[in-house]
Each structure stands twice: as structure tokens, then as C-alpha cells.
Design a protein around this motif. Structure first.
Motif, PDB file in Angstrom:
ATOM      1  N   TYR A  61       0.836  -1.193   0.000  1.00  0.00           N
ATOM      2  CA  TYR A  61       0.000   0.000   0.000  1.00  0.00           C
ATOM      3  C   TYR A  61       0.872   1.244   0.000  1.00  0.00           C
ATOM      4  O   TYR A  61       2.061   1.200   0.331  1.00  0.00           O
ATOM      5  CB  TYR A  61      -0.951   0.007   1.202  1.00  0.00           C
ATOM      6  CG  TYR A  61      -0.274   0.132   2.542  1.00  0.00           C
ATOM      7  CD1 TYR A  61      -0.128   1.378   3.162  1.00  0.00           C
ATOM      8  CD2 TYR A  61       0.221  -0.986   3.209  1.00  0.00           C
ATOM      9  CE1 TYR A  61       0.495   1.500   4.402  1.00  0.00           C
ATOM     10  CE2 TYR A  61       0.850  -0.875   4.446  1.00  0.00           C
ATOM     11  CZ  TYR A  61       0.984   0.368   5.039  1.00  0.00           C
ATOM     12  OH  TYR A  61       1.607   0.491   6.258  1.00  0.00           O
ATOM     13  N   MET A  81      -3.222  -0.008  -9.051  1.00  0.00           N
ATOM     14  CA  MET A  81      -3.302   1.220  -8.275  1.00  0.00           C
ATOM     15  C   MET A  81      -3.208   2.444  -9.190  1.00  0.00           C
ATOM     16  O   MET A  81      -3.865   3.455  -8.951  1.00  0.00           O
ATOM     17  CB  MET A  81      -2.202   1.261  -7.214  1.00  0.00           C
ATOM     18  CG  MET A  81      -2.360   2.372  -6.194  1.00  0.00           C
ATOM     19  SD  MET A  81      -0.924   2.560  -5.091  1.00  0.00           S
ATOM     20  CE  MET A  81      -0.931   0.992  -4.231  1.00  0.00           C
ATOM     21  N   ALA A 100      -4.293   0.793  -1.776  1.00  0.00           N
ATOM     22  CA  ALA A 100      -3.774  -0.565  -1.630  1.00  0.00           C
ATOM     23  C   ALA A 100      -3.787  -1.300  -2.961  1.00  0.00           C
ATOM     24  O   ALA A 100      -4.672  -1.086  -3.797  1.00  0.00           O
ATOM     25  CB  ALA A 100      -4.596  -1.334  -0.602  1.00  0.00           C
ATOM     26  N   SER A 108       1.612  -6.655  -4.474  1.00  0.00           N
ATOM     27  CA  SER A 108       1.075  -7.493  -3.402  1.00  0.00           C
ATOM     28  C   SER A 108       1.222  -8.977  -3.735  1.00  0.00           C
ATOM     29  O   SER A 108       1.136  -9.382  -4.898  1.00  0.00           O
ATOM     30  CB  SER A 108      -0.409  -7.181  -3.161  1.00  0.00           C
ATOM     31  OG  SER A 108      -0.575  -5.946  -2.519  1.00  0.00           O
ATOM     32  N   VAL A 127      -4.422  -3.185   6.293  1.00  0.00           N
ATOM     33  CA  VAL A 127      -3.794  -1.958   5.800  1.00  0.00           C
ATOM     34  C   VAL A 127      -4.261  -0.764   6.624  1.00  0.00           C
ATOM     35  O   VAL A 127      -3.453   0.071   7.055  1.00  0.00           O
ATOM     36  CB  VAL A 127      -4.115  -1.748   4.308  1.00  0.00           C
ATOM     37  CG1 VAL A 127      -3.651  -0.365   3.844  1.00  0.00           C
ATOM     38  CG2 VAL A 127      -3.459  -2.835   3.460  1.00  0.00           C
TER      39      VAL A 127
END
Length: 289
Positions: A61, A81, A100, A108, A127
Motif C-alpha cells: 500500500y 493502483m 492498496a 502485493s 492496511v
């Protein structure tokens, strides 16, 4: 055996392409022109990036701005993102924006367990807890909006407002969510070359597609679920979004006790990428009330 061969072949193609041509600036899926040279690299910005462990995965994030916390969740499968860059640019002027990358996307990790929306909500909660103890506003697109719905349902004390773009009721058979790497490459090889470079486990891209497709194809989100959401919720979509037609946008909003509707004319699923000013004109008054 054939499917395994295709996965390996596509992985090698992505790797070879990545060695030959590395994009200088991030771009979102199907972005027709390069991003501006001064664009912030949302999704790959070491100055703002962090990891938190959520269950069996590490979730990436980034945090921008100051003020009340606002969580931004991008779309699934082809989402990133960076596709939310206009929202992050605009909202970070007044809020602490927490963006995130959902598991298996961007930087991720995918984890080992089957993907569920309970899991996604817990990822987002991990997060949030890593950044703030305050309640948050959530803005999500497509898969990110469904994660927002689930978060608001499971953690009503955490989500004080929700903006859900391109996400309405679901039931098996409504859509086919089967995807593979070969299809993805054919649609936008430049984008997937970029994502390959970001992913900590690029060899698991097909596994991510398969896990998400399996979840989506079996998922039911109907009135019994949406009635569990009690925070003010803005349900939005483009009027040409084939997956979320205006009638379904309205019916989904009516299932939520405190809801608002925003339908943007002449736009498809990526409505905010097609007409951000119109979407922004709906978001601002909702946030102010």
C-alpha cells in the motif's frame, strides 16, 4: 499438460518482452498514450510504499496527503493502483489517502488460500490498522468496490462512507469471469509487461486469474447482503457499463438503507477514466454532506 505449457510460454514471453522494453512511466490497462513524465508512479513509489502482513499474504500500500483517512481500492483482474491516479491526485489534497494493491495485483503477494471477499476485506482492514485508528471513507472500483461493500458489512464501525463504482448485485451465471494469460497479453501486452516487472510472483499470474474467476463465478451478492450495509453509500456506474446497467445500479442502491445513485452518460465500465470530471462532480458533494 497443454494448459501448463501455455502458462510457461506466456511467462517466458512476458519475461523476454520485459527485458527488451521497459516502460519509463506506469500506465493503466488499455491506456492509449504514455503517462506524463511528471506523473507520480502510484503502485511503484518507494517514497510512499509499505507492506503489511494480512493472513497468508503481504499486501502493498501507499499513503499520500494529510487529513481524514480515505482508502482507495482499484479494480481486479486487469486493475492496478495507477488506474486510480486521478482520484489519488485530487483527494490527497484534502485527505490522507491510503491506496492498496489487492492481493495478487501489482506488488502485493497472492497467498496460498482460495480468494474470498471476506479475505479481501481483512486485507484492507490490515492496511487500515497499519496506518490509522480512525474510521475511514472508502472509494472502490469494480472488484475494489465489492471489497468496499464487504468491508462495510463486516466492519461497520470502520467504514463511515463508501463510494462504489462499477459494482452491483451478482449471482452465478450473470457473467463469465474466466480469464487466462494468453487473453490478457493479446489485449494489452505493454501493460502486462509492466505488471510482470512489479509482481513479486509473476509466475503465478494464471493462478491469480483462476482463483479470482472461481470466486466470481460462484458469488452471490443480493439484497440479503446489501441490507447489511448501513453507512452512506454512493453507487456509481457509466450508463454503457454492460456489466452494471443503470437499472441494476438503481436496484442495488435501493437495497442499501442509506444510498445515493450516480449514473454518468455515455461511459462504460471505466467511467472515471472516460469522464473523470463528471464522476468527480458526483463524488465531491457526497463527501461534503
Amino acid at each position: 499438460m497443454k494448459s501448463l505449457f501455455l502458462i510457461v510460454l506466456n511467462f517466458l514471453l512476458l519475461h523476454t518482452y520485459g527485458q527488451q522494453q521497459r516502460p519509463k512511466q506506469l500506465r493503466h490497462f488499455m491506456q492509449s498514450v504514455a503517462s506524463p513524465a511528471n506523473a507520480i508512479q502510484y503502485g511503484n513509489n518507494p517514497k510512499a510504499g509499505h507492506y503489511v502482513t494480512a493472513g497468508d499474504a503481504k499486501i502493498y500500500y501507499e499513503v499520500y496527503g494529510k487529513g481524514k483517512p480515505l482508502v482507495i481500492l482499484h479494480g481486479g483482474i486487469f486493475g492496478s493502483m495507477y488506474e486510480m491516479h486521478q482520484f489519488i491526485d485530487s483527494l490527497s489534497k484534502r485527505y490522507q489517502v491510503i491506496a492498496a494493491s489487492i492481493r495478487g495485483h501489482g506488488k502485493s503477494y497472492l497467498g496460498t488460500e482460495p480468494i474470498t471477499y471476506e479475505q479481501k476485506a481483512n486485507d484492507v482492514m490490515a492496511v487500515i490498522n497499519a496506518v490509522t485508528k480512525d474510521s475511514v471513507i472508502v472509494l472502490g472500483f469494480s472488484d475494489g468496490a465489492y471489497s468496499g461493500y464487504k468491508l462495510a458489512s463486516m466492519y461497520p464501525g470502520t467504514v463511515k462512507k463508501l463510494i462504489a463504482i462499477g459494482a452491483t448485485e451478482l449471482y452465478p451465471g450473470l457473467r463469465n469471469f474466466s480469464f487466462d494469460v494468453q487473453q490478457a497479453l493479446a489485449l494489452d501486452s505493454i501493460y502486462w509487461n509492466q505488471q510482470y516487472q512489479l509482481m513479486p510472483e509473476p509466475q503465478r499470474l494464471q493462478e491469480m486469474f483462476t482463483k479470482l474467476g472461481s470466486m466470481y463465478n460462484k458469488l452471490t451478492l443480493d439484497s440479503s447482503f446489501f441490507k447489511t450495509i448501513h453507512c452512506p453509500t454512493l453507487v456509481m456506474a457509466g450508463d454503457k457499463d454492460g456489466s452494471n446497467p443503470p437499472q441494476r445500479v438503481v436496484s442495488t442502491a435501493q437495497m442499501i438503507s442509506h444510498s445515493f445513485v450516480g449514473v454518468i452518460p455515455n461511459c462504460g465500465h471505466g467511467v472515471f477514466l472516460e469522464n473523470f470530471p463528471a464522476v468527480w462532480a458526483c463524488v465531491v458533494p457526497f463527501l461534503k454532506q
